[in-house]
Design an enzyme around this catalytic site. Structure first.
Site, PDB file in Angstrom:
ATOM      1  N   VAL A   1       0.791  -1.290  -0.066  1.00  0.00           N
ATOM      2  CA  VAL A   1      -0.045  -0.004  -0.056  1.00  0.00           C
ATOM      3  C   VAL A   1       0.883   1.357   0.015  1.00  0.00           C
ATOM      4  O   VAL A   1       0.774   2.179  -0.621  1.00  0.00           O
ATOM      5  CB  VAL A   1      -0.872   0.083   1.363  1.00  0.00           C
ATOM      6  CG1 VAL A   1      -1.612   1.434   1.420  1.00  0.00           C
ATOM      7  CG2 VAL A   1      -2.163  -1.051   1.106  1.00  0.00           C
ATOM      8  N   ALA A   2       1.924   1.243   0.783  1.00  0.00           N
ATOM      9  CA  ALA A   2       2.822   2.435   0.993  1.00  0.00           C
ATOM     10  C   ALA A   2       3.471   2.572  -0.448  1.00  0.00           C
ATOM     11  O   ALA A   2       3.799   3.795  -0.724  1.00  0.00           O
ATOM     12  CB  ALA A   2       3.800   2.153   2.136  1.00  0.00           C
TER      13      ALA A   2
ATOM     14  N   ASP B   1      -3.464  32.682 -37.752  1.00  0.00           N
ATOM     15  CA  ASP B   1      -4.037  33.623 -38.703  1.00  0.00           C
ATOM     16  C   ASP B   1      -3.371  34.849 -38.626  1.00  0.00           C
ATOM     17  O   ASP B   1      -2.786  35.242 -37.362  1.00  0.00           O
ATOM     18  CB  ASP B   1      -5.765  34.104 -38.371  1.00  0.00           C
ATOM     19  CG  ASP B   1      -6.501  32.803 -38.763  1.00  0.00           C
ATOM     20  OD1 ASP B   1      -6.246  32.051 -39.637  1.00  0.00           O
ATOM     21  OD2 ASP B   1      -7.568  32.793 -38.517  1.00  0.00           O
TER      22      ASP B   1
ATOM     23  N   ASP C   1     -11.421  31.378 -37.017  1.00  0.00           N
ATOM     24  CA  ASP C   1     -12.453  32.165 -36.612  1.00  0.00           C
ATOM     25  C   ASP C   1     -13.743  32.102 -37.295  1.00  0.00           C
ATOM     26  O   ASP C   1     -14.863  32.145 -36.707  1.00  0.00           O
ATOM     27  CB  ASP C   1     -12.191  33.795 -36.546  1.00  0.00           C
ATOM     28  CG  ASP C   1     -11.724  34.294 -37.912  1.00  0.00           C
ATOM     29  OD1 ASP C   1     -11.553  33.578 -38.788  1.00  0.00           O
ATOM     30  OD2 ASP C   1     -10.990  35.457 -37.759  1.00  0.00           O
TER      31      ASP C   1
ATOM     32  N   ASP D   1     -13.353  27.540 -40.845  1.00  0.00           N
ATOM     33  CA  ASP D   1     -12.210  27.122 -40.116  1.00  0.00           C
ATOM     34  C   ASP D   1     -12.293  25.708 -39.247  1.00  0.00           C
ATOM     35  O   ASP D   1     -11.637  24.915 -38.796  1.00  0.00           O
ATOM     36  CB  ASP D   1     -11.827  28.181 -39.282  1.00  0.00           C
ATOM     37  CG  ASP D   1     -11.038  29.287 -40.200  1.00  0.00           C
ATOM     38  OD1 ASP D   1     -10.638  28.796 -41.316  1.00  0.00           O
ATOM     39  OD2 ASP D   1     -11.146  30.350 -39.599  1.00  0.00           O
TER      40      ASP D   1
ATOM     41  N   ASN E   1       8.952   6.051  -2.374  1.00  0.00           N
ATOM     42  CA  ASN E   1       8.315   4.810  -2.653  1.00  0.00           C
ATOM     43  C   ASN E   1       9.233   3.509  -2.683  1.00  0.00           C
ATOM     44  O   ASN E   1       9.202   2.533  -2.068  1.00  0.00           O
ATOM     45  CB  ASN E   1       7.009   4.729  -3.439  1.00  0.00           C
ATOM     46  CG  ASN E   1       6.022   5.465  -3.101  1.00  0.00           C
ATOM     47  OD1 ASN E   1       5.869   6.131  -1.938  1.00  0.00           O
ATOM     48  ND2 ASN E   1       4.983   5.792  -3.868  1.00  0.00           N
TER      49      ASN E   1
ATOM     50  N   ASN F   1       3.308   7.235   4.775  1.00  0.00           N
ATOM     51  CA  ASN F   1       2.783   7.266   3.305  1.00  0.00           C
ATOM     52  C   ASN F   1       1.708   8.368   3.202  1.00  0.00           C
ATOM     53  O   ASN F   1       1.801   9.336   2.372  1.00  0.00           O
ATOM     54  CB  ASN F   1       2.233   5.963   2.856  1.00  0.00           C
ATOM     55  CG  ASN F   1       2.011   5.668   1.447  1.00  0.00           C
ATOM     56  OD1 ASN F   1       2.482   6.251   0.852  1.00  0.00           O
ATOM     57  ND2 ASN F   1       0.664   5.176   1.170  1.00  0.00           N
TER      58      ASN F   1
ATOM     59  N   ASP G   1       3.385  11.638   1.586  1.00  0.00           N
ATOM     60  CA  ASP G   1       3.044  11.634   0.184  1.00  0.00           C
ATOM     61  C   ASP G   1       2.014  12.395  -0.137  1.00  0.00           C
ATOM     62  O   ASP G   1       1.697  13.214  -1.043  1.00  0.00           O
ATOM     63  CB  ASP G   1       2.516  10.404  -0.177  1.00  0.00           C
ATOM     64  CG  ASP G   1       3.560   9.444  -0.541  1.00  0.00           C
ATOM     65  OD1 ASP G   1       4.759   9.615  -0.364  1.00  0.00           O
ATOM     66  OD2 ASP G   1       3.478   8.297  -1.063  1.00  0.00           O
TER      67      ASP G   1
HETATM   68  P1  ATP Z   1      -6.447  36.010 -41.909  1.00  0.00           P
HETATM   69  O1  ATP Z   1      -7.486  36.424 -41.116  1.00  0.00           O
HETATM   70  O2  ATP Z   1      -6.661  34.500 -42.308  1.00  0.00           O
HETATM   71  O3  ATP Z   1      -5.081  36.447 -41.994  1.00  0.00           O
HETATM   72  P2  ATP Z   1      -7.120  37.724 -43.920  1.00  0.00           P
HETATM   73  O4  ATP Z   1      -8.400  38.378 -43.168  1.00  0.00           O
HETATM   74  O5  ATP Z   1      -5.975  38.623 -44.219  1.00  0.00           O
HETATM   75  O6  ATP Z   1      -6.861  36.534 -43.338  1.00  0.00           O
HETATM   76  P3  ATP Z   1      -9.281  37.432 -45.899  1.00  0.00           P
HETATM   77  O7  ATP Z   1     -10.389  38.128 -45.103  1.00  0.00           O
HETATM   78  O8  ATP Z   1      -9.346  36.322 -46.503  1.00  0.00           O
HETATM   79  O9  ATP Z   1      -7.955  37.208 -45.256  1.00  0.00           O
HETATM   80  O10 ATP Z   1      -8.936  38.805 -47.010  1.00  0.00           O
HETATM   81  C1  ATP Z   1      -8.289  38.336 -48.065  1.00  0.00           C
HETATM   82  C2  ATP Z   1      -8.187  39.625 -49.381  1.00  0.00           C
HETATM   83  O11 ATP Z   1      -9.550  39.687 -49.538  1.00  0.00           O
HETATM   84  C3  ATP Z   1      -7.803  40.821 -48.510  1.00  0.00           C
HETATM   85  O12 ATP Z   1      -6.272  41.184 -48.849  1.00  0.00           O
HETATM   86  C4  ATP Z   1      -8.486  41.801 -49.221  1.00  0.00           C
HETATM   87  O13 ATP Z   1      -8.031  42.135 -50.567  1.00  0.00           O
HETATM   88  C5  ATP Z   1      -9.731  41.473 -49.636  1.00  0.00           C
HETATM   89  N1  ATP Z   1     -10.674  41.535 -48.607  1.00  0.00           N
HETATM   90  C6  ATP Z   1     -10.893  41.794 -47.086  1.00  0.00           C
HETATM   91  N2  ATP Z   1     -11.829  41.968 -46.739  1.00  0.00           N
HETATM   92  C7  ATP Z   1     -12.721  42.639 -47.806  1.00  0.00           C
HETATM   93  C8  ATP Z   1     -13.972  43.116 -47.701  1.00  0.00           C
HETATM   94  N3  ATP Z   1     -14.554  43.386 -46.644  1.00  0.00           N
HETATM   95  N4  ATP Z   1     -14.416  43.424 -48.992  1.00  0.00           N
HETATM   96  C9  ATP Z   1     -13.742  43.004 -50.171  1.00  0.00           C
HETATM   97  N5  ATP Z   1     -12.421  42.440 -50.048  1.00  0.00           N
HETATM   98  C10 ATP Z   1     -11.964  42.282 -48.785  1.00  0.00           C
END
Ligand code: ATP
Length: 870
Positions: free
Chosen positions: A275-276, A322, A602, A606, A668, A696, A700
């Protein structure tokens, strides 16, 4: 999916349920939770503790002691003592379990999913578990459907039902027509994800009565790779138990045949040794260390959704993160712009007419807003678009000004796969204005020999300056009456209005965090939808991209086979222009090199990558409910540096568990060697059964528990991550265990001989009392040397005040039991001569001195003390 339970629907009024209705229904239907986590009653918990191996053996020992007392007609002390030890053992177990549960319950309440409901005509955010049948829930893209429901209102609602159907294509959902029986196309199911559109749904079933609830048992199918620590500890425990049982059997046999003791006495000492020698507190210390880690991580803005992820995060080799918002601040500002007429201009100065046109196009294709709410400014919408809104405001105009002239009639929303969006506006009776905004390389522009090269040059120049580049174009088309279905056609042949360069500065704390990650042997990788040039510039700035590393575009990635990607993956620090679907391949490629991978995300898209990653990390602020639901860890501040802080906590937990192993297992082993050795020397047992059991419990259980509260050591982040197949005895633990076991064996045998043969004339109880003191106090104070990998300093005693108190109590009890006259008899101790006290007091410090000397020798040899795998 069956919809048998649905007939016509009793519609809830548009204002939603009243709070009294909600309360009544909560009472009637229970909370909206998949598996009811009812607390087992106290008696069951006690029973669980009583039915573990060491308690059962102790129970047997109580029976045996009672039998011996009855047979000898007296001497019930042993029964009482062993019975008390059993009760103390169970009480410590219950207390420790309760404190772990408390920490975990607090954690659970932090990571509860939320949802928006309309009740008493007010939209409000509530915990998803508080939803009741009849509730009206407001859904938007990124939300998780909180319970089974009927769609009452729908605007382009599409839902991904893969969790239920395995079908990855999202399905469109329509609104229910009053008075009919709802079809599957008008229903939304718990656990599914809204990929686009908005809706109001009316809940019809919650908790275990949902479709998801009915298949809840099958959900465990998507299991993660098992965490290695528990496995390793189980193996170690199994090994030790075997050793302890063998030790017990050996001492039983020796007691009968060498010492000529009776069977009952021999059995008693054999059982007590077994046990110990079993480190039964180890599993509890693991649970407590993990729950402490969870709490400390929460204090540092990382909420763990799975306790075992505490261990996994400490052992990760790669963090794929990201860029936007995690590595950068997500506070975007337009600093430069380019139009065919003006060339490159600074956005801080006055804007000429050509620039105003660019502003107009940008403004028309924007959805973000800054509103006055309760006297303060509040932002709504995407950070990139907020940069546009701010630029317009600085130049005394706004999106609304432009929309007055050109009202919006349709929109094809932005998505991170297409990387662009389109809006359509009324122009005149026959024509409409189309605005396309997005990445320059994605907008289908009409070729223009005069401008194309200049635009590309401006784009690259912006990118190299780490600016995010956004382009916008326009075209005029004949008026369309019917809703647009073919957006590709609408988007063709757009004329470029201009481009803007947006700065999104790195978070200042990210640069040291990346340095720390690299020092800790972790590779940070940037994954971004942004352009390669911009991504490269930022990655260099923050130290992710160094000369020996490369950048890969999503296009190249998609052209590679899995094998080729795996072969190259270690050389790539930045993936640019990737879509969420590419992330999963990146995780898998790393995993097939044997690495443990953390991945951030996000969006709804994803979620699969977050699930596949060893640690999926969601964003608490900008993340969707779906991504949070798929994650193991949620960052409440969306910050990369928080991941590194969590790694440090994870490593601390792991180290604390190893320290507990060192603390418990070393002594132990020594106990087994001591007992067997003394009998072989012909001295008889150097401790009585009840003394062995007592030491123990005291030495312990109590101090080991406080090891779990140790704060991290500075060296935790200067070591390579623990490999998946690394032995628990690696990094010097095996050696330290051997030294500790040997020190205590030699020390206790020596002290026993001194006490019994040198200081007194063959008085075994003196030797026993001295051995008890050495084992009790010596192993307790030794904890300081064990808990610090570096040589002890004054600071070592200040880091964990609760440990000091626990030790003080423990040492007082041990000394009190051996020294106070009336109390001594309880455990058959005797008053030892003053010389014995002096020797024992000195002897207590020998284990600490041995360990400290080893540390200093190591330091002199290498210049530092380390656990590094060399
Ligand atoms: P991550 O967050 O993964 O780093 P990100 O936010 O930079 O990526 P996206 O949001 O996919 O990536 O944007 C990629 C491209 O899309 C940007 O470089 C820009 O040119 C264009 N983009 C981003 N937001 C908009 C928007 N609201 N309207 C139009 N084009 C956009």
């Amino acid at each position: 999916m069956s919809n048998g339970k649905l007939s016509k629907l009793n519609l809830t009024p548009k204002s939603g349920l009243t709070s009294s209705e909600v309360d009544a229904r909560l009472e009637q239907f229970g909370i909206n939770e998949l598996i009811a986590s009812r607390q087992p009653p106290l008696w069951r918990k006690i029973w669980q503790h009583l039915s573990d191996v060491s308690s059962l053996v102790l129970l047997f020992a109580v029976g045996l002691a009672s039998y011996m007392a009855i047979a000898q007609n007296g001497g019930w002390m042993k029964t009482i003592v062993i019975g008390s030890i059993l009760i103390i053992n169970v009480a410590i177990g219950l207390y420790q379990e309760a404190s772990a549960e408390k920490a975990l319950a607090a954690l659970k309440s932090m990571s509860l999913p939320t949802t928006t409901v309309r009740r008493e005509n007010v939209a409000q955010t509530v915990a998803a578990e508080k939803i009741v049948p009849g509730d009206l829930v407001l859904l938007k893209a990124g939300d998780q459907v909180p319970a089974d429901a009927i769609v009452i209102e729908s605007t382009n609602l599409t839902i991904d039902e893969a969790v239920l159907t395995g079908e990855s294509v999202a399905v469109e959902k329509d609104a229910y027509l009053s008075g009919t029986t709802p079809t599957e196309m008008q229903q939304a199911f718990a656990g599914t994800a809204v990929t686009a559109g908005t809706a109001v749904i009316q809940i019809v079933a919650t908790g275990m009565t949902t479709e998801l609830g009915q298949i809840a048992g099958l959900l465990n199918k998507t299991k993660k790779r098992a965490t290695p620590l528990q496995g390793r500890l189980n193996r170690l425990s199994g090994w030790l138990t075997t050793f302890a049982v063998l030790g017990g059997l050996l001492i039983f046999a020796l007691s009968i045949w060498v010492q000529n003791q009776g069977v009952a006495d021999s059995l008693m000492i054999g059982i007590s040794l077994a046990v110990a020698a079993v480190p039964e507190t180890l599993p509890i210390i693991v649970t407590i260390s993990l729950s402490h880690g969870v709490k400390r991580m929460a204090d540092r803005h990382a909420i763990m959704r799975r306790v075992s992820a505490v261990e996994t995060i400490g052992g990760i080799d790669v963090i794929a993160s990201d860029k936007t918002g995690t590595l950068t601040q997500n506070k975007m500002t337009i600093t430069k712009y380019w139009t065919p007429k003006t060339g490159i201009m600074s956005a801080s100065g006055p804007v000429p007419a050509a620039g105003r046109q660019l502003m107009q196009s940008l403004g028309l294709a924007t959805n973000a807003e800054i509103k006055q709410v309760n006297g303060g400014k509040q932002t709504f919408g995407d950070a990139t678009e907020l940069a546009i809104v701010r630029w317009l405001a600085k130049n005394e105009t706004s999106r609304a000004d432009f929309e007055q002239d050109y009202p919006r009639v349709a929109e094809d929303p932005f998505d991170s796969k297409k990387k662009m969006m389109t809006t359509v506006h009324a122009l005149n009776d026959d024509q409409q204005l189309v605005i396309v905004k997005g990445a320059l390389d994605r907008i289908p522009l009409k070729a223009n020999a005069a401008n194309d090269a200049a635009a590309q040059q401006a784009h690259d120049q912006f990118g190299e300056a780490a600016l995010r580049v956004l382009a916008v174009g326009y075209k005029v088309m004949p008026k369309q009456i019917a809703p647009i279905t073919d957006w590709d056609a609408v988007n063709q042949d757009v004329t470029l209005a201009g481009i803007v360069g947006i700065i999104d500065p790195p978070r200042p704390e990210v640069i040291p965090a990346i340095r720390e990650a690299k020092r800790a042997g972790i590779k940070p990788v940037m994954i971004t939808g942004d352009h390669l040039v911009t991504a490269t510039a930022i990655a260099k700035e923050i130290g992710i991209l160094t000369a020996d590393q490369q950048v890969m575009s999503g296009e190249t990635l998609r052209g590679l086979s899995d094998e080729d990607l795996t072969a190259q993956i270690k050389d790539i620090a930045v993936f640019a222009r990737v879509s969420p679907t590419d992330k999963i391949r990146i995780v898998q490629a790393w995993q097939s090199t044997g690495a443990t991978v953390a991945m951030t995300g996000d969006g709804v898209n994803d979620a699969p990558a977050l699930k596949v990653a060893d640690v999926g990390i969601a964003m608490g602020i900008t993340g969707t409910e779906v991504s949070k639901g798929a994650a193991d860890m949620i960052l409440t501040d969306d910050n990369f540096a928080t991941i590194i802080a969590a790694v440090k906590e994870g490593r601390t937990v792991y180290q604390n568990i190893l320290k507990a192993v060192e603390f418990l297992v070393g002594v132990n082993f020594a106990q087994i060697f001591l007992m067997v050795g003394a009998v072989l020397f012909g001295w008889g047992a150097p401790l009585l059964a009840e003394q062995l059991l007592l030491v123990n419990v005291l030495a312990d259980g109590i101090p080991g528990f406080y090891l779990s509260r140790e704060p991290g050591e500075a060296t935790a982040m200067q070591q390579a991550p623990v490999g998946n197949d690394e032995s628990i005895l690696a990094r010097g633990l095996g050696r330290r265990l051997a030294v500790r076991a040997a020190t205590f064996t030699v020390l206790t045998l020596g002290i026993y001989a001194l006490g019994r043969f040198v200081l007194t004339a063959n008085q075994a109880p003196v030797g026993m009392t001295m051995v008890f003191l050495i084992l009790g106090v010596g192993s307790m104070i030794d904890i300081y040397a064990i808990k610090e990998r570096q040589p002890l300093s004054r600071a070592s005693f200040k880091r964990n005040p609760s440990l000091n108190w626990a030790l003080l109590v423990g040492v007082t009890i041990v000394i009190g039991l051996t020294a106070i006259p009336g109390v001594q008899n309880l455990f058959s101790f005797v008053t030892i001569p003053p010389a014995a006290w002096v020797i024992t007091m000195l002897g207590m410090f020998i284990p600490t001195m041995v360990l400290e000397t080893t540390k200093r020798l190591q330091q002199r040899r290498r210049g530092y003390v380390t656990d590094l795998v060399e």
